[in-house]
Scaffold this motif. Structure first.
Motif, mmCIF file in Angstrom:
data_model
loop_
_atom_site.group_PDB
_atom_site.id
_atom_site.type_symbol
_atom_site.label_atom_id
_atom_site.label_comp_id
_atom_site.label_asym_id
_atom_site.label_seq_id
_atom_site.Cartn_x
_atom_site.Cartn_y
_atom_site.Cartn_z
ATOM 1 N N TYR A 118 20.753 11.333 -23.848
ATOM 2 C CA TYR A 118 20.672 11.414 -22.381
ATOM 3 C C TYR A 118 20.890 12.843 -21.883
ATOM 4 O O TYR A 118 20.098 13.380 -21.104
ATOM 5 N N LYS A 119 21.949 13.468 -22.355
ATOM 6 C CA LYS A 119 22.243 14.822 -21.882
ATOM 7 C C LYS A 119 21.166 15.809 -22.331
ATOM 8 O O LYS A 119 20.746 16.688 -21.564
ATOM 9 N N GLN A 120 20.707 15.641 -23.568
ATOM 10 C CA GLN A 120 19.632 16.491 -24.071
ATOM 11 C C GLN A 120 18.371 16.313 -23.206
ATOM 12 O O GLN A 120 17.711 17.294 -22.863
ATOM 13 N N GLN A 154 18.248 15.440 -20.115
ATOM 14 C CA GLN A 154 18.453 16.066 -18.802
ATOM 15 C C GLN A 154 18.302 17.588 -18.873
ATOM 16 O O GLN A 154 17.850 18.221 -17.920
ATOM 17 N N LYS A 155 18.680 18.154 -20.005
ATOM 18 C CA LYS A 155 18.481 19.607 -20.169
ATOM 19 C C LYS A 155 16.997 19.926 -20.285
ATOM 20 O O LYS A 155 16.505 20.901 -19.715
ATOM 21 N N ARG A 175 14.720 18.175 -19.020
ATOM 22 C CA ARG A 175 14.193 17.985 -17.661
ATOM 23 C C ARG A 175 14.322 19.284 -16.858
ATOM 24 O O ARG A 175 13.391 19.665 -16.124
ATOM 25 N N ALA A 176 15.437 19.965 -17.006
ATOM 26 C CA ALA A 176 15.622 21.249 -16.314
ATOM 27 C C ALA A 176 14.568 22.262 -16.766
ATOM 28 O O ALA A 176 14.025 23.019 -15.948
ATOM 29 N N LEU A 177 14.273 22.276 -18.068
ATOM 30 C CA LEU A 177 13.270 23.214 -18.587
ATOM 31 C C LEU A 177 11.878 22.896 -18.015
ATOM 32 O O LEU A 177 11.105 23.810 -17.697
ATOM 33 N N VAL A 216 17.706 24.412 -25.762
ATOM 34 C CA VAL A 216 18.353 24.153 -24.474
ATOM 35 C C VAL A 216 19.613 25.000 -24.306
ATOM 36 O O VAL A 216 20.439 24.719 -23.431
ATOM 37 N N VAL A 257 21.213 25.938 -20.876
ATOM 38 C CA VAL A 257 20.546 25.156 -19.835
ATOM 39 C C VAL A 257 21.494 24.070 -19.320
ATOM 40 O O VAL A 257 22.104 23.366 -20.106
ATOM 41 N N SER A 258 21.619 23.973 -18.007
ATOM 42 C CA SER A 258 22.440 22.912 -17.432
ATOM 43 C C SER A 258 21.598 21.648 -17.261
ATOM 44 O O SER A 258 20.432 21.736 -16.879
ATOM 45 N N PRO A 259 22.195 20.478 -17.508
ATOM 46 C CA PRO A 259 21.442 19.231 -17.334
ATOM 47 C C PRO A 259 21.013 19.052 -15.885
ATOM 48 O O PRO A 259 21.757 19.386 -14.963
ATOM 49 N N LEU A 260 19.800 18.550 -15.693
ATOM 50 C CA LEU A 260 19.276 18.282 -14.349
ATOM 51 C C LEU A 260 19.301 16.771 -14.130
ATOM 52 O O LEU A 260 18.574 16.028 -14.777
ATOM 53 N N ALA A 261 20.154 16.330 -13.208
ATOM 54 C CA ALA A 261 20.312 14.891 -12.986
ATOM 55 C C ALA A 261 19.320 14.370 -11.961
ATOM 56 O O ALA A 261 18.968 13.210 -11.970
#
Lengths: 487, 96
Positions: free
Chosen positions: A377-379, A381-382, A384-386, B45, B48-52
């Protein structure tokens, strides 16, 4: 005048305002069309004929008085059955909500009613909007009007098929990973996913709350603009709904795209699984945009290949939390043949949910569970940021990005049901926009093997006016959107 | 790979009853899907901060204005079972 069911929304609106036709006549024409065709297409879960005619009469009175007349006054529309309609069944095409009647209207329904629109009925979908073919409806699959042996795409397949078959001039759907744009592409209609926060989600049954958006289906970009105009804007009942001013979308439809910078993301065009016929149609569409004076440039969205994997972790994770509310206590299906609380809960969910929903609840629960949260999940979300950063960079160089909306044309019913991941790959070009929260539209752009191919135009956050302008300019010089399936 | 015990554990966390066939089907399908997810490990990553979520909003405020609420009978209209304007549920505590 062409048959009433062949009118675009804008054409019908003009005739209504000129009092050349009445809303009752128009509504009746679409109801008759539904009556004639929907036995074969199965686009509707419910046709609200009496209500539609009553709303049409009220619209006619408004039109007669010339008061509070909007472009949607008297226009019949189809509504995806994931959008709450007060006292009218809202099933999400699930056994779980088969008999559920919401005590309230979704904000978008309030706005359509205030505009004087008419509701024809509720449309079929993949259960809880989870799927890409409408085959995961608990009730029946919807058929593609262009080939009844093929799926209309999904999850908003009912809305797309209804507009494609002339059973409605416009419709609403919802798009969490492509559920408006992909069926629009496969059915040869226009489908727009607004920017996250452009349209209120109040009354949209939640699937993945950080990704869900409601948006319109129509035959033309202009019609989609009119529908978006009516439903967009802030809502105190949805705190994620943005106060960014809503522009006058049709005023932006100038037909002029000279000098506009159109990016062609190389990773999309070179994606594995891209059908050569689809790519060829897409390339011709890009050439057409160049002829209109747009400046075409290649861009890179380097993290595209992670999109599907990130999405199918994040969306099921959010779904597993959202769907925890279906406990058989407050509303919905409830297993009653036990006095044991836990057994009742387990069996309510076992019998109330269909296979794809269960699969995603399982997947989502797994990736959120202790020991796997960071790895998955956290991976995701990261990543997703990229993916969001990829778009930020691309929109520094471009005004819009274009690609095919889906890597293939409509596939056969049953073809991808046994392999969930193959089904998930349908969404490869549409998912990234949801992850980044930007807007996108799919428009008819040609045919491969006699089946429709959609062109996806992606815009930056709150750049709906720009993607609509490009779509409209394209439709001024092409006639793909005017072609109808033989039914 | 996901084993049968993991499937049962996850189903219990999700409070999702599964038939024996579903347990086996999901064991295979979740294993296969998660294999495809392994590609995420290849993404760099670092830093990189997680994007919720992708909404560009923070701290949305509005006036807290009282408004009409729903009458109980409206909210209970969809309830599978009710008694005296309450939702009726199975016993939560067992008699000892």
């Amino acid at each position: 005048m062409s048959a009433l069911h062949e009118l675009t929304l804008s054409e019908a609106a003009t005739l209504l305002r000129q009092r050349q036709i009445s809303s009752v006549e128009l509504t009746r024409a679409f109801l008759e069309r539904i009556e004639a065709l929907d036995r074969r297409l199965r686009a509707f879960t419910l046709v609200t004929a009496d209500l539609a005619l009553q709303q049409a009469q009220e619209a006619d009175q408004r039109l007669q008085r010339g008061e509070q007349v909007t472009p949607l006054t008297g226009i019949p529309l189809a509504i995806k059955d994931v959008i709450c309609t007060k006292d009218i069944p809202t099933t999400c095409s699930s056994r779980m909500l088969e008999h559920f009647r919401p005590p309230f209207n979704a904000t978008v329904m309030e706005r359509l009613q205030a505009a004087g629109a008419v509701m024809l009925g509720k449309t079929n979908m993949d259960e809880f909007a989870m799927g890409s073919s409408t085959e995961h409806s608990a009730f029946f699959p919807t058929h593609n009007p262009w080939d009844l042996e093929r799926t209309p795409g999904g999850s908003s397949g009912g809305s797309a098929a209804a507009v494609a078959a002339g059973m409605a001039p416009g419709a609403l759907g919802s798009d969490t990973g492509g559920s408006i744009r992909q069926p629009a592409a496969l059915c040869n209609v226009v489908g727009l996913k607004p920017t996250y926060g452009r349209v209120s989600r109040f009354g949209l049954v939640a699937f993945a709350s950080s990704l869900d958006q409601i948006g319109p289906f129509a035959r033309t970009a202009r019609d989609a603009a009119l529908l978006l105009q009516a439903i967009a804007g802030p809502d105190p009942r949805d705190s994620t709904c943005s106060a960014t001013p809503v522009p006058d979308y049709t005023a932006e439809l100038t037909g002029e795209i000279r000098g506009l910078r159109i990016g062609v993301p190389v990773e999309y065009w070179e994606a594995p699984g891209m059908d050569p016929g689809v790519a060829r149609v897409g390339q011709e569409a890009v050439n057409r945009l160049r002829e209109l004076g747009a400046e075409i440039r290649e861009v890179s969205l380097p993290h595209t290949r992670y999109g599907v994997a990130a999405y199918y972790i994040i969306a099921p994770a959010e779904a597993s939390a959202n769907l925890a509310r279906y406990d058989g206590v407050k509303y919905g299906y409830s297993y009653r043949d036990t006095s044991d609380m836990w057994e009742a809960l387990d069996k309510t969910r076992q019998y109330g949910f269909g296979p794809e929903v269960k699969r995603r609840i399982m997947l989502g629960t797994y990736v959120l569970s202790a020991g796997y949260y960071d790895a998955y999940y956290k991976q995701a979300q990261k990543v997703r940021a990229l993916i969001a950063q990829d778009f930020e960079r691309a929109f520094e160089q471009c005004d819009v990005l274009v690609s095919p909306s889906s890597p293939t044309v409509a596939f056969k019913l049953g073809e991808k049901l046994s392999d969930p991941y193959q089904m998930y790959l349908n969404d490869v070009f549409t998912i990234p926009a949801n992850l980044a929260g930007i807007c996108g539209i799919s428009i008819p752009s040609g045919f491969s093997e006699g089946l429709p191919v959609g062109l996806q135009i992606l815009g930056n956050a709150f750049a709906e006016a720009t993607i609509l302008r490009v779509a409209d300019a394209f439709q001024r010089v092409t006639d793909y959107h005017t072609q109808r399936p033989a039914l | 790979m996901i084993d049968r015990e993991t499937v049962l554990h996850i189903a219990q966390l999700a409070r999702l009853g599964l038939s024996d066939e579903e347990v086996e089907l999901f064991r295979q399908q979740l294993s296969s899907i998660l294999e495809h997810m392994a590609i995420l490990r290849e993404a760099d990553v670092s830093g990189v901060s997680p994007l919720a979520h992708a909404s560009r909003l923070t701290n949305v405020m509005r006036e807290d204005e009282p408004g009409p609420s729903y009458p109980p009978e409206v909210l209970l209209a969809n309830a599978p079972d009710q008694e005296e304007q309450c939702l009726k549920v199975n016993a939560v505590l067992e008699e000892s």
